[in-house]
Write an enzyme that holds these catalytic residues in place. Structure first.
Site, short mmCIF file in Angstrom:
data_model
loop_
_atom_site.label_atom_id
_atom_site.label_comp_id
_atom_site.label_asym_id
_atom_site.label_seq_id
_atom_site.Cartn_x
_atom_site.Cartn_y
_atom_site.Cartn_z
CG ASP A 3 -2.05 0.98 1.15
OD1 ASP A 3 -2.05 1.81 0.23
OD2 ASP A 3 -2.94 0.92 2.00
CB CYS A 43 -6.47 2.89 -1.78
SG CYS A 43 -5.18 3.70 -0.82
CG HIS A 101 -10.06 1.63 0.73
ND1 HIS A 101 -9.03 2.49 0.42
CD2 HIS A 101 -11.08 2.41 1.17
CE1 HIS A 101 -9.40 3.74 0.65
NE2 HIS A 101 -10.65 3.71 1.11
CG ASP A 248 -2.25 0.81 -3.13
OD1 ASP A 248 -1.06 1.19 -3.01
OD2 ASP A 248 -3.16 1.19 -2.38
#
Length: 406
Positions: A3, A43, A101, A248
């Protein structure tokens, strides 16, 4: 999936000091992708594209699902067919650990999107120790149930990932490991928790040495990946398991390292979406590098191909099967790819990249100018016009789908 890991945040991608021996090992023994891109510079859209095999705009996920506001009520429509659902229908056990998410509400939980097992959090980030999100809401789940579980998030992800592999070693499995690291808050294993309900806290965390925390977070993530690889080795599964690593989007600020690339997370300069990616399959993938242009949405058709499964006739993907790149060292046929986020738009064809930002138009030849410093929009007017027309056609098609994110 990491991430917010930048293009230059691994030793194998040029970082001079970070110790990432496990990822560096599979980069040497697998296929290192040098032109891999997240579908979005943030994201949510990238995760939607990865799991659906489509441009995120086609599933209503162009922007971010925020912890506050109207988008907190939205999520990836359960009518969309995900990679997990496709593999589950063919007998695979499906698991996910880490960051979702793609919807806060229970109706959008991974359990309703094809995953047999889910242990992790549904928001964009949580305190690594207390597990509260940046709205002060507790966010740690076992399937559809909120549970209390102590531990540093990266270590919990490791434990549940290896447990899933051990539990399913006798049958085909698909495991999606979505790390929080190195997304803020910047917290190491021994740092105190910062987030609790009804308290003031900094979104980035209280640790003053954020650079040191960031390095620790990257290196602990690498350690975690090493544990997963060691589990595969110990169970004699390595030669029968395809492993894919990516980020990401690009690094968010100066703590991260996007290498020689311009820009950062949220931007459509290369630094916002060109990220590290490694494909590893011991005994099957020949070690090397590939400069083929690859996007997150390509993962779905590729995994189906590697598993010898056909894409269902009623399933449409905008991704491309990369198995010829991975298994035969071939190059992909040229295609035009697109990005859009807020007031930025991109069309990429071969080495040519058209970038439209607000009222400015840029054209770069990435083969000679990966730094995106030499704007050729006026000099190469014919190419600029052609790519603008192609971009407008793509936008006309995707704008038929209402967007649910910001």
């Amino acid at each position: 999936m990491a991430d917010d890991l930048g293009y230059g945040d691994l030793g194998s991608y040029g970082h001079p000091t970070y110790q990432t021996p496990n990822l560096d090992r599979i980069a040497v023994n697998g296929l290192k992708l040098t032109d891999y891109h997240s579908n979005g510079p943030v994201c949510t859209p990238t995760r939607a594209a990865l799991l659906t095999g489509k441009y995120q705009q086609l599933v209503g996920m162009e922007g971010v699902i925020y912890v506050r506001g109207e988008t907190r009520q939205t999520g990836l429509d359960t009518a969309e067919v995900t990679l997990a659902e496709l593999l589950k229908s063919e007998g695979y056990q499906t698991g996910m650990v880490g960051k979702w998410h793609l919807g806060y509400r229970k109706e959008y939980n991974p359990i309703h999107q094809g995953f047999d097992f889910f242990r992790g959090y549904v928001s964009g980030n949580i305190d690594y120790h207390s597990h509260y999100d940046n709205a002060g809401i507790y966010d740690w789940w076992n399937g559809l149930d909120s549970i209390q579980e102590e531990g540093y998030v990266t270590d919990l992800i490791t434990r549940h990932a290896t447990d899933f592999i051990e539990a399913n070693q006798q049958e085909p499995f698909f495991l999606y490991i979505a790390h929080e690291a190195p997304h803020w808050p910047y917290q190491g294993r021994n740092d105190p928790p910062d987030r609790f309900p009804n308290t003031e806290f900094s979104g980035l965390g209280s640790r003053e040495d954020r650079r040191g925390a960031y390095q620790e977070m990257v290196e602990v993530m690498d350690e975690s990946i090493g544990s997963v690889l060691a589990t595969l080795d110990s169970l004699n599964l390595t030669e029968n398991t395809f492993v894919f690593f990516c980020s990401d989007n690009g690094a968010v600020d100066s703590l991260g390292n996007n290498g020689i690339l311009r820009g950062h997370k949220t931007q459509l300069w290369e630094g916002g979406h060109r990220v590290p990616a490694i494909a590893y399959w011991s005994g099957t993938i020949v070690p090397g590098e590939s400069g083929s242009t690859v996007l997150s949405m390509d993962v779905l058709p590729t995994l189906l191909s590697l598993a010898d499964l056909d894409v269902p006739n009623d399933f449409h993907t905008t991704g491309t099967d990369l198995s010829s790149v991975l298994l035969k060292q071939q190059s992909l046929p040229e295609r035009t790819t697109f990005w859009r986020y807020r007031d930025q738009r991109v069309a990429r064809q071969g080495d040519w990249k058209l970038l439209v930002r607000k009222d400015s138009t840029y054209l770069f030849n990435l083969a000679s100018d990966i730094h995106e410093q030499n704007n050729l929009a006026e000099q190469q007017n014919q190419m600029t016009t052609a790519l603008l027309d192609t971009l407008r056609g793509w936008e006309a098609a995707i704008d038929q789908v209402p967007q649910k994110t910001e």
